[in-house]
Design a protein around this motif. Sequence first.
Motif, PDB file in Angstrom:
ATOM      1  N   UNK A 102       0.614  -1.151   0.021  1.00 16.22           N
ATOM      2  CA  UNK A 102       0.013  -0.079  -0.214  1.00 16.22           C
ATOM      3  C   UNK A 102       0.888   1.119   0.153  1.00 16.22           C
ATOM      4  N   UNK A 103       0.359   2.437  -0.362  1.00 18.53           N
ATOM      5  CA  UNK A 103       0.938   3.450  -0.681  1.00 18.53           C
ATOM      6  C   UNK A 103       0.952   4.214   0.663  1.00 18.53           C
ATOM      7  N   UNK A 104       1.952   4.925   0.774  1.00 14.10           N
ATOM      8  CA  UNK A 104       1.884   5.737   2.107  1.00 14.10           C
ATOM      9  C   UNK A 104       1.570   7.469   1.834  1.00 14.10           C
ATOM     10  N   UNK A 105       1.360   7.818   0.753  1.00 12.67           N
ATOM     11  CA  UNK A 105       0.948   8.957   0.095  1.00 12.67           C
ATOM     12  C   UNK A 105      -0.597   9.229   0.428  1.00 12.67           C
TER      13      UNK A 105
END
Lengths: 214, 368
Positions: A22-25
């Motif tokens: 998963x993306x952290x942004x």
Amino acid sequence: MAWRYLKQVEGFWVVFRQMFKPRVTTPYPKVKRVKPQRFHGRHVLNRYPNGMEKCIGCELCAGVCPARCIYVRGKDNPVDEPVSPGERYGFIYEINMLRCIFCAMCVEACPTEAITMTQLFEMSVQGREDAIYTRSELLMSPDGVVPHPQPQSKFNDLGELTLADGWMRATAAAGRAEYQGIRHWTPTAGAGHRPPEQGQAADGVPETEEESEG
Amino acid sequence: MMGFLEDLLGNVFWQAVIKSVAVLVIILVVALLIVWVERKIVSDMQNRVGPMRAGPFGVLQTLADGLKLLFKESVLPRKIELGAYMAAPIAAMVPAFLIFMTIPIGRPFTVGETVVTFQGADLNVALLFILAMSSMAVYSIVLAGWASGSKYPLLGGVRATAQMISYEAAMGLSLVPVIMFASAQLGGASPALGTMSMSQLVELQQGSFRGFIPGWFIFWLIPSFVIFFISAVAETNRAPFDLVEADQEIVGGYHTEYSGFRFAMFFLAEYINMFNVSAIAVVLFLGGWLGPDFGLPGWIAWAMPLFWFFLKTFILVFIFIWIRATLPRLRYDQLMTLGWKRLIPASLVWLLLFAVVTAWRRFGAPWS
């Protein structure tokens, strides 16, 4: 010898694996992260539920401000219709938001909890002069509505202006255990007598005094 | 309509014009896409989201950046050598375009009586031409570095001379077995001894052996492919060999003093070169546009070679990007050690070995 190079190739797999994580942004204007309870947003000058201003024009906030961004001038209250319960009131109150570092030391210094911080931080301006918030932008109306230079849009949520300062509602103010759960602050117009901040007791002591009264 | 197209493509001059324009358009679109793909993949590998505002999934981000650079001021610093400074970005773009001109991207087709190749020009010495052009690319960087009249660009230019020239050697040597193998495959069938034409090299890789393994050169020439790929990364100044423009050490290297669209030209040339070397590797080792068309009808079968070519090329481009996302930059002496003490000896040994084996297979043992 050979295993050493295998170790280096392993790095490629480590990098490749990241593509499926998963993306952290956070895609900011669309999705907003939940702010901490004691988030330091823009300031607000509070009133008592009866419409009196809390600010007594003592200028302690201006004195303590490390960025020197607050300019306050106190004035004697008119005898027949006083603005604040004290002797004087802040008839000029300006905060330069370009200088402010949002440290909330003004909030700590204020003896009457007149200045607190909200959770709103979308404060973009088109000129430097607009960044100086004057009394008309800081002071809430007698029914607790906080004015803001920008209108409500998809980029800001003016509802955040009503979220009161979390620091003041900490369970054990100034780290003193005997204050835990005790409301040692005054009621505010619109919001009433705010309840103590929940979930702060380190030892899990149940907190008292639940609801607020108008 | 068809008659007009026939006439147009039948005329050598107009065919050349159409092909040149097509090459220009294709290479620019591909470069824009690769920049976007790189940013997206690198951001994926770093758990970020990458460009996402301009167009769906941010596809138009590069276009927006290009437009921005087009409208920006192209600053001319005071200490530049004007002529060389202006010529350097053009010298970066031209070889990149010329290399792509020689690469066949699809199966030749006939319109009327004319055979149209999916290729700017089918040179008979294409491979030599490509090596020459990739040597030309050094000039743009050296010129830019020297003409900028500034320290960091000069350092970048000096690094470029050393790096690109030493890896050029390994690259050229790694391609010799390809020519030898092509010559052996021809086996005297052609009047010439061998071939360097890209289209013929692709055709030589047709067919398969053992039923399912395609007849791509890579299955005989894996060492060549590996050496070629490593030196191609160095040749295009990509990480981990991006000492020429190492941001952290020498700001931007040779393009530090460039701004506006001149900078954009360097930037585009770098990505076109990345695509070019991937395409060359695909043509030489991975069978170019060859691939199954599954007996699909009409125009789909006509378009399938294009699909296979771009698919293979983008897989190699992905590996380029993957390497960039994974490996840290080499130190300068490590770079030189890898080039001169590892790659060049390795390619020489491989060349010798391959020459002996090929000659043995073709002419028999020396004592026979």
